[in-house]
Design a protein around this motif. Structure first.
Motif, PDB file in Angstrom:
ATOM      1  N   TRP A 308       0.847  -1.179   0.000  1.00  0.00           N
ATOM      2  CA  TRP A 308       0.000   0.000   0.000  1.00  0.00           C
ATOM      3  C   TRP A 308       0.892   1.241   0.000  1.00  0.00           C
ATOM      4  O   TRP A 308       1.929   1.267   0.666  1.00  0.00           O
ATOM      5  N   VAL A 309       0.468   2.254  -0.735  1.00  0.00           N
ATOM      6  CA  VAL A 309       1.293   3.446  -0.922  1.00  0.00           C
ATOM      7  C   VAL A 309       0.455   4.678  -0.566  1.00  0.00           C
ATOM      8  O   VAL A 309      -0.675   4.833  -1.041  1.00  0.00           O
ATOM      9  N   SER A 310       1.030   5.548   0.272  1.00  0.00           N
ATOM     10  CA  SER A 310       0.307   6.746   0.679  1.00  0.00           C
ATOM     11  C   SER A 310      -0.019   7.612  -0.539  1.00  0.00           C
ATOM     12  O   SER A 310       0.710   7.633  -1.538  1.00  0.00           O
ATOM     13  N   ARG A 311      -1.086   8.341  -0.426  1.00  0.00           N
ATOM     14  CA  ARG A 311      -1.505   9.208  -1.524  1.00  0.00           C
ATOM     15  C   ARG A 311      -0.678  10.485  -1.547  1.00  0.00           C
ATOM     16  O   ARG A 311      -0.026  10.851  -0.572  1.00  0.00           O
ATOM     17  N   LYS A 312      -0.738  11.176  -2.654  1.00  0.00           N
ATOM     18  CA  LYS A 312       0.081  12.373  -2.838  1.00  0.00           C
ATOM     19  C   LYS A 312      -0.282  13.475  -1.855  1.00  0.00           C
ATOM     20  O   LYS A 312       0.526  14.361  -1.590  1.00  0.00           O
ATOM     21  N   SER A 313      -1.469  13.405  -1.300  1.00  0.00           N
ATOM     22  CA  SER A 313      -1.883  14.423  -0.336  1.00  0.00           C
ATOM     23  C   SER A 313      -1.197  14.263   1.018  1.00  0.00           C
ATOM     24  O   SER A 313      -1.228  15.190   1.837  1.00  0.00           O
ATOM     25  N   GLU A 314      -0.594  13.113   1.260  1.00  0.00           N
ATOM     26  CA  GLU A 314       0.093  12.913   2.533  1.00  0.00           C
ATOM     27  C   GLU A 314       1.334  13.797   2.608  1.00  0.00           C
ATOM     28  O   GLU A 314       2.118  13.866   1.659  1.00  0.00           O
ATOM     29  N   GLU A 315       1.517  14.455   3.741  1.00  0.00           N
ATOM     30  CA  GLU A 315       2.664  15.341   3.903  1.00  0.00           C
ATOM     31  C   GLU A 315       3.971  14.553   3.974  1.00  0.00           C
ATOM     32  O   GLU A 315       5.006  15.014   3.494  1.00  0.00           O
ATOM     33  N   ILE A 316       3.928  13.386   4.594  1.00  0.00           N
ATOM     34  CA  ILE A 316       5.100  12.528   4.701  1.00  0.00           C
ATOM     35  C   ILE A 316       4.780  11.205   4.014  1.00  0.00           C
ATOM     36  O   ILE A 316       3.970  10.429   4.509  1.00  0.00           O
ATOM     37  N   TYR A 318       4.708   7.366   2.721  1.00  0.00           N
ATOM     38  CA  TYR A 318       5.035   6.072   3.321  1.00  0.00           C
ATOM     39  C   TYR A 318       4.519   4.970   2.415  1.00  0.00           C
ATOM     40  O   TYR A 318       3.715   5.186   1.507  1.00  0.00           O
ATOM     41  N   PHE A 319       5.006   3.764   2.649  1.00  0.00           N
ATOM     42  CA  PHE A 319       4.401   2.574   2.069  1.00  0.00           C
ATOM     43  C   PHE A 319       4.239   1.558   3.174  1.00  0.00           C
ATOM     44  O   PHE A 319       4.904   1.632   4.210  1.00  0.00           O
ATOM     45  N   TYR A 328       0.703  -4.650  10.780  1.00  0.00           N
ATOM     46  CA  TYR A 328       1.221  -3.555   9.968  1.00  0.00           C
ATOM     47  C   TYR A 328       2.746  -3.583   9.943  1.00  0.00           C
ATOM     48  O   TYR A 328       3.394  -3.823  10.964  1.00  0.00           O
ATOM     49  N   VAL A 329       3.304  -3.321   8.768  1.00  0.00           N
ATOM     50  CA  VAL A 329       4.719  -2.970   8.635  1.00  0.00           C
ATOM     51  C   VAL A 329       4.729  -1.688   7.813  1.00  0.00           C
ATOM     52  O   VAL A 329       4.530  -1.717   6.593  1.00  0.00           O
ATOM     53  N   ARG A 330       4.896  -0.558   8.482  1.00  0.00           N
ATOM     54  CA  ARG A 330       4.776   0.745   7.826  1.00  0.00           C
ATOM     55  C   ARG A 330       6.150   1.395   7.749  1.00  0.00           C
ATOM     56  O   ARG A 330       6.872   1.477   8.736  1.00  0.00           O
ATOM     57  N   VAL A 331       6.496   1.874   6.560  1.00  0.00           N
ATOM     58  CA  VAL A 331       7.830   2.406   6.288  1.00  0.00           C
ATOM     59  C   VAL A 331       7.711   3.850   5.805  1.00  0.00           C
ATOM     60  O   VAL A 331       6.962   4.139   4.871  1.00  0.00           O
ATOM     61  N   PHE A 332       8.470   4.753   6.453  1.00  0.00           N
ATOM     62  CA  PHE A 332       8.551   6.158   6.062  1.00  0.00           C
ATOM     63  C   PHE A 332       9.943   6.381   5.460  1.00  0.00           C
ATOM     64  O   PHE A 332      10.906   6.661   6.187  1.00  0.00           O
ATOM     65  N   GLY A 334      11.530   8.722   3.783  1.00  0.00           N
ATOM     66  CA  GLY A 334      12.234   9.969   3.997  1.00  0.00           C
ATOM     67  C   GLY A 334      12.749  10.153   5.401  1.00  0.00           C
ATOM     68  O   GLY A 334      13.589  11.019   5.653  1.00  0.00           O
ATOM     69  N   LEU A 335      12.269   9.314   6.327  1.00  0.00           N
ATOM     70  CA  LEU A 335      12.649   9.433   7.730  1.00  0.00           C
ATOM     71  C   LEU A 335      13.472   8.251   8.223  1.00  0.00           C
ATOM     72  O   LEU A 335      13.921   8.255   9.362  1.00  0.00           O
ATOM     73  N   ASN A 336      13.650   7.236   7.366  1.00  0.00           N
ATOM     74  CA  ASN A 336      14.300   5.995   7.795  1.00  0.00           C
ATOM     75  C   ASN A 336      13.596   5.405   9.017  1.00  0.00           C
ATOM     76  O   ASN A 336      14.235   4.986   9.984  1.00  0.00           O
ATOM     77  N   VAL A 337      12.296   5.376   8.957  1.00  0.00           N
ATOM     78  CA  VAL A 337      11.483   4.937  10.088  1.00  0.00           C
ATOM     79  C   VAL A 337      10.640   3.736   9.699  1.00  0.00           C
ATOM     80  O   VAL A 337      10.102   3.664   8.590  1.00  0.00           O
TER      81      VAL A 337
END
Length: 520
Positions: A308-316, A318-319, A328-332, A334-337
């Protein structure tokens, strides 16, 4: 799905934390904090941790947040938060104790598609190869022009156009599983839309992908994963349920330990590289985590290839790999999170992450080390896993002896439970025997009568537990929790001679129903 405002709150919190850390000139690598730079990957064994205070977080507030999650009744089983190779927080919640692997539900889909990517990297298949060309030995029904145009790429993006209910695929999975050959049933579905035209969340499409992995590699998806994915990541304890022919279930029922699930997120965060090995190509990672399909208003994110991929409206951005019940395994990136959870029936990650924001201290500078607060946090984390104290078992009614050994069958049950038998011997433990639809044999489950779950293992090695109490002279309430298998039921049995009235509430699959039953 996670509410956008909750996700944004967490993301902004993580941005602030990262900026605070880097503002002080800190570098995050494996090895001693503040020491010489090491390679920016994690080893296959072990995790690096630091005190929350060193990252600007308050251990005391984290402790209170963890307790509040429990008090709210959120059915979280584990929570891991990781940034730049450091574990900020890892907690396990009773009744799960972390000693067995955990069902990841539809997070499995992200693994199945990754195996397709690895097979493609190895030259064993082409993503744009027609589906029907991969199974030349099979006679596939409903083979019209649209169906002949379906490719592997359509399947990994869930845009095959093969028949599947857009409002939920449980019926399609049930129909597939009612046949003697699930792969054949999945392949035989008619085409109802042009390939690539629309997204439909569809488990049978993912089971076809498992069949493709086995067809082109000569190994089941699990065997191929052990050699090419799990092995390199140091993941050794795995359970993956199969179909009748032994194929790994492509859509779900993969079980890993929570920390191993988090490794999957890290692999993709690192562009498919693990230590000195490119496990899956960076090109595949980029494709898999790019939105190729707009999912519509019923979903919080769009879809890549199994992720799953965050939409363009998301400020940060993630996938995420998402599974029902709180997996859940959620990856940011740009933040290495990475934030990874397992659960037994929650659907909003905000139920967990909202409390993390309350632990923010001074993000401009590390907080002073607070050994007392940190010790308190460690104590709370230990207490979350610990079972509660046993209670005195009240006297049992005479009915307990009368029903011992009698099997009560449910009539026309929409639930998977077909019958229940309870045995009492006067101790603090009863035994429940549950017959589950589609299973050979009967589950034999210890039932704590002392107010705590008595634990056992299912035939597949997953942790389960049960507790119960007489809530009336003729009524027994059984709380059966599959724990690492996500499902949990509260079953109330009201006995009336040879008959019984069942009231069943499914916690991971909500619904309250009443069913008549009888003993022959």
């Amino acid at each position: 799905m996670i509410l956008p405002n909750v996700e944004r709150k967490l993301a902004l919190w993580l941005v602030s934390a990262l900026l605070a850390a880097t503002a002080g000139g800190c570098q995050f690598f494996l090895g001693d904090a503040g020491g010489s730079a090491e390679p920016d990957y994690w080893p296959t064994e072990g995790w690096q941790t630091v005190s929350p205070e060193s990252q600007g977080f308050d251990s005391a507030a984290l402790a209170e947040g963890l307790l509040a999650i429990r008090e709210d009744g959120t059915r979280v089983h584990s929570l891991i938060a990781i940034r730049d190779g450091y574990v900020l927080l890892q907690a396990i919640y009773y009744p799960y104790d972390g000693s067995t692997y955990h069902d990841l539900a539809s997070v499995t889909k992200s693994v199945t598609t990754t195996l397709i990517g690895i097979a493609a990297d190895q030259g064993l298949l082409e993503l744009d190869a027609p589906l029907v060309s991969i199974f030349p030995e099979r006679t596939i029904a409903n083979l019209d022009e649209r169906k002949q145009a379906v490719t592997v790429r359509h399947l990994v993006g869930l845009t095959s156009g093969l028949a599947c209910n857009p409002d939920g695929d449980e019926g399609d999975l049930s129909a597939m599983r009612a046949t003697d050959d699930w792969l054949q049933a999945a392949l035989d579905r008619p085409s109802v839309a042009d390939p690539g035209a629309r997204f439909v969340y569809c488990g049978p499409d993912m089971h076809i992908l498992s069949g493709i992995v086995q067809q082109v590699t000569g190994m089941t998806a699990l065997e191929f994963a052990r050699a090419n994915l799990f092995g390199p990541l140091g993941i050794t304890e795995v359970y993956w349920a199969t179909d009748l022919q032994g194929r790994s279930r492509g859509w779900g029922d993969l079980s890993l330990f929570p920390e191993d699930a988090a490794k999957l997120g890290l692999l993709f965060l690192q562009g498919g590289r693990w230590e000195d090995r490119q496990v899956v190509s960076s090109d595949w990672v980029a494709q898999a985590t790019t939105a190729h399909a707009t999912t519509g208003r019923n979903w919080a994110e769009d879809y890549g290839y199994g992720w799953w991929v965050s939409r363009k409206s998301e400020e940060i951005p993630y996938f995420s790999a998402n599974g029902r019940g709180g997996q859940y395994v959620r990856v940011f990136p740009g933040l290495n999170v990475i934030v990874a959870t397992t659960g037994g029936g929650f659907s909003d990650m905000g139920d967990v992450t909202d409390y993390l924001g309350a632990a923010i201290g001074d993000l401009e500078n590390p907080l002073p080390e607070n050994p007392t607060a940190f010790a308190r946090l460690e104590t709370v984390i230990g207490d979350l896993t610990r079972k509660p104290a046993a209670q005195a078992v009240p006297p049992m009614p005479q009915l307990a002896t009368a029903i011992t050994g009698r099997t009560y069958r449910m009539e026309a049950s929409p639930m998977p439970i077909e019958s229940v038998r309870l045995d009492f011997d006067g101790s603090d433990q009863a035994v429940a025997y549950l017959k589950i639809a589609g299973e050979d044999g009967v589950r034999e489950i210890p039932v704590g009568l002392d107010g705590v779950y008595h634990m056992g293992l299912g035939v597949d090695g997953h942790q389960l537990g049960a507790r119960g109490a007489w809530t009336g002279e003729d009524t027994f309430t059984l709380e059966y929790d599959e724990i690492a298998r996500i499902e949990a039921w509260t079953i109330t049995l009201k006995f009336r001679g040879d008959d019984v009235l069942f009231t069943i509430y499914g916690q991971a699959s909500p619904g309250l129903i009443t069913i008549d039953g009888t003993a022959p």
